[in-house]
Write an enzyme that holds these catalytic residues in place. Structure first.
Site, short mmCIF file in Angstrom:
data_model
loop_
_atom_site.label_atom_id
_atom_site.label_comp_id
_atom_site.label_asym_id
_atom_site.label_seq_id
_atom_site.Cartn_x
_atom_site.Cartn_y
_atom_site.Cartn_z
N GLU A 132 28.54 23.10 2.18
CA GLU A 132 29.09 23.85 3.32
C GLU A 132 27.96 24.34 4.23
O GLU A 132 28.09 24.33 5.45
CB GLU A 132 29.92 25.03 2.81
N LYS A 181 36.10 30.37 -9.70
CA LYS A 181 35.60 29.56 -8.59
C LYS A 181 34.20 28.98 -8.83
O LYS A 181 33.35 29.61 -9.41
CB LYS A 181 35.56 30.40 -7.31
N TYR A 241 4.40 22.63 35.02
CA TYR A 241 4.58 23.65 34.00
C TYR A 241 5.21 24.91 34.59
O TYR A 241 4.83 25.37 35.67
CB TYR A 241 3.23 24.01 33.35
N GLN A 262 7.67 27.83 27.50
CA GLN A 262 7.24 28.47 26.25
C GLN A 262 8.41 28.57 25.26
O GLN A 262 8.22 28.59 24.06
CB GLN A 262 6.69 29.86 26.57
N THR A 298 40.91 6.12 5.87
CA THR A 298 40.83 6.25 7.33
C THR A 298 41.88 7.30 7.67
O THR A 298 42.91 7.38 6.98
CB THR A 298 41.16 4.92 8.06
N HIS A 299 41.61 8.11 8.66
CA HIS A 299 42.52 9.23 9.01
C HIS A 299 42.75 10.14 7.80
O HIS A 299 43.80 10.77 7.70
CB HIS A 299 43.88 8.71 9.51
N SER A 320 32.43 33.01 -7.00
CA SER A 320 33.06 34.00 -6.14
C SER A 320 32.85 35.37 -6.76
O SER A 320 32.87 35.51 -7.98
CB SER A 320 34.54 33.69 -6.02
N1 ARG Z 1 2.16 29.91 25.41
C1 ARG Z 1 2.32 28.98 26.49
C2 ARG Z 1 3.46 28.01 26.15
O1 ARG Z 1 3.77 27.88 25.03
C3 ARG Z 1 1.07 28.20 26.67
C4 ARG Z 1 0.90 27.66 28.04
C5 ARG Z 1 0.66 28.76 28.98
N2 ARG Z 1 0.39 28.28 30.29
C6 ARG Z 1 0.44 29.08 31.38
N3 ARG Z 1 0.21 28.54 32.52
N4 ARG Z 1 0.72 30.35 31.28
O2 ARG Z 1 4.02 27.41 27.04
#
Ligand code: ARG
Length: 470
Positions: free
Chosen positions: A303, A296, A330, A335, A161-162, A290
């Site tokens: 890592e 090394k 949307y 996208q 610990t620590h 290395s």
């Molecule tokens: N390539 C677009 C995306 O990945 C698809 C949907 C596009 N829709 C739109 N209303 N332009 O989001």
């Protein structure tokens, strides 16, 4: 024809008198990364076409031409023979346009569908696939780690610990702690899988469709069904269905958490692998040299896993920042949700493969571990517990042992070699058996309660894990 006079040929181009500029096409395309969704897009379109035929929007023959055409396109894509075009924006339009060239009836495929519900569907299919893949990789890792624990039940090391020596544990107990971490990750991906198993198709752009579509039919065809009852599962609100990106966060969170686990395991291994510790030897195949220092042998695999965890955390914060403040529903910002997801999936997958391979070939160096664990101070707490059993209140016992440790340090004497009279002077309830606590066998035998590192506990934990992971 001057560019400005060229009418837009895009599938949405009807109301445009001018085509998008080349710069805009380059800026807005997503096909360079979302082509990874091709097989899910085709799976979704196939289901959609079959449903359109079932409800009578397209004929049976149109449907079978579309379905066959889609299958041919998938074959082409898988063979690397498909011509992707940036100017067609995304995976959806690339496939639809290619299909329409072969199958004129495909002009009806996009009936009652928007790319908004299409991309949401594709991603849910992707998440189901990706979660299953990661779970399978995590399970392989668990099998390997449990085996490694089993092979190293009789090697003991200081637990820290620590980063200070604390109490003795077996290598197996430490490795089984890693097993617990990765087992929780499996649960997280299973949760994300279940959350993905809901069909948004039929939500359209935002408010569904006036056409007589059957959402339960497409859900069933795509396998968005309750695994017990076989009942289709669909989203309950068309606006949420196209706006929601919670799954992206869920998946990226699960990946980032695996990343943190990989990073902590890597840090353990890197420390154990230093010349100062030398508890473990790493396989040549996963270490590098290395270019300057010939002696090394660097733990680069570990890592890199530690480093890649930063990337996985970055992908999660990227998505949080992307979604925050977006109005429903949307927006094209969304996208940008795919590159971090695909990156997290790819990086988690390769990291899990690397750790599994490394763990198969890691060798613990018993002589070095024995030396480190022979430090009697690791059992100072056991001495306090011993005094407690003689009737000393724990706070006092702790204080007495503190004084005993100070005396050992001052006189440069190992704690277990101090004279009885010095011990009795500090703790009047001590008897001459006090020295018997400085015995690792006893220390482990006294730790046979559930979850502790006693040998029988470790055996039963290993047995239980072996049963769980088959
Ligand atoms: N390539 C677009 C995306 O990945 C698809 C949907 C596009 N829709 C739109 N209303 N332009 O989001």
């Amino acid at each position: 024809m001057k560019k400005s006079e060229k009418k837009s040929q895009a599938s949405w181009g009807g109301r445009f008198s001018e085509a998008p500029s080349d710069l805009m096409l380059r800026f807005s395309e997503s096909v360079s990364f979302d082509k990874l969704l091709a097989r899910f897009d085709i799976q979704g379109s196939t289901a959609h076409a079959k449903m359109l035929a079932k409800v009578g929007i397209i004929t049976k023959s149109e449907c079978s031409q579309i379905v066959k055409g889609l299958a041919n396109i998938l074959k082409k894509i898988e063979a690397g023979d498909f011509q992707w075009s940036e100017s067609l924006e995304d995976v959806h339009m690339n496939i639809e346009q290619a299909l329409t060239k072969d199958v004129p009836a495909a002009a009806k495929l996009h009936t009652a569908r928007s790319r908004n519900d299409q991309v949401a569907t594709d991603m849910r299919l992707f998440f189901k696939y990706a979660c299953s893949e990661v779970v399978a990789k995590l399970e392989k890792l668990l099998v390997t780690l449990v085996e490694l624990a089993d092979q190293n039940k009789d090697i003991f090391i200081p637990g820290y610990t620590h980063l200070q020596r604390a109490q003795p544990v077996s290598v197996a107990h430490h490795i089984l702690a890693w097993v617990e971490m990765f087992a929780r990750d499996i649960e997280r991906f299973k949760f994300a899988y279940d959350a993905s198993n809901v069909s948004p198709l039929g939500s359209g752009a935002i408010a569904g469709s006036t056409l007589p579509i059957d959402r339960l039919e497409t859900a069933t065809l795509m396998g968005f069904v309750d695994e017990q009852t076989g009942e289709p599962i669909v989203t309950g609100n068309s606006m949420d269905a196209v706006a929601d990106r919670d799954l992206f966060l869920e998946f990226a969170f699960a990946c980032a958490t695996v990343g943190i686990h990989l990073s902590r395991v890597s840090e353990d291994v890197i420390i154990w692998n230093t010349s100062e510790f030398a508890f473990v030897a790493l396989p040549d195949a996963f270490t590098t040299g290395s270019s300057l220092m010939p002696q090394k042998k660097n733990p680069d695999a570990f890592e890199l896993m530690r480093g890649k965890s930063a990337r996985l955390i970055g992908n999660l914060s990227n998505l949080f920042a992307l979604v925050k403040g977006l109005p429903l529903t949307y927006n094209r910002d969304l996208q940008e949700d795919k590159p971090p997801i695909f990156d997290s999936f790819a990086q988690v997958s390769i990291c899990l493969d690397v750790l599994t391979q490394c763990a198969k070939k890691m060798k613990f160096v018993k002589e070095k571990c024995d030396i480190a664990v022979s430090d009697p101070l690791l059992l100072a707490t056991d001495l306090a517990d011993y005094f407690v059993m003689q009737g000393v209140p724990f706070r006092k016992a702790h204080h007495c042992v503190g004084e005993i440790v100070a005396l050992a340090e001052k006189t440069k004497t190992p704690i277990n070699e101090l004279a009885d009279k010095d011990i009795f002077a500090i703790c009047d309830k001590a008897d001459k058996n006090w020295r018997k606590v400085f015995d690792l066998k006893r220390a482990f035998a006294m730790r046979e309660k559930i979850g502790m590192p006693g040998a029988n506990q470790i055996k039963s934990q290993i047995k239980a894990w072996k049963e769980i992971i088959g």
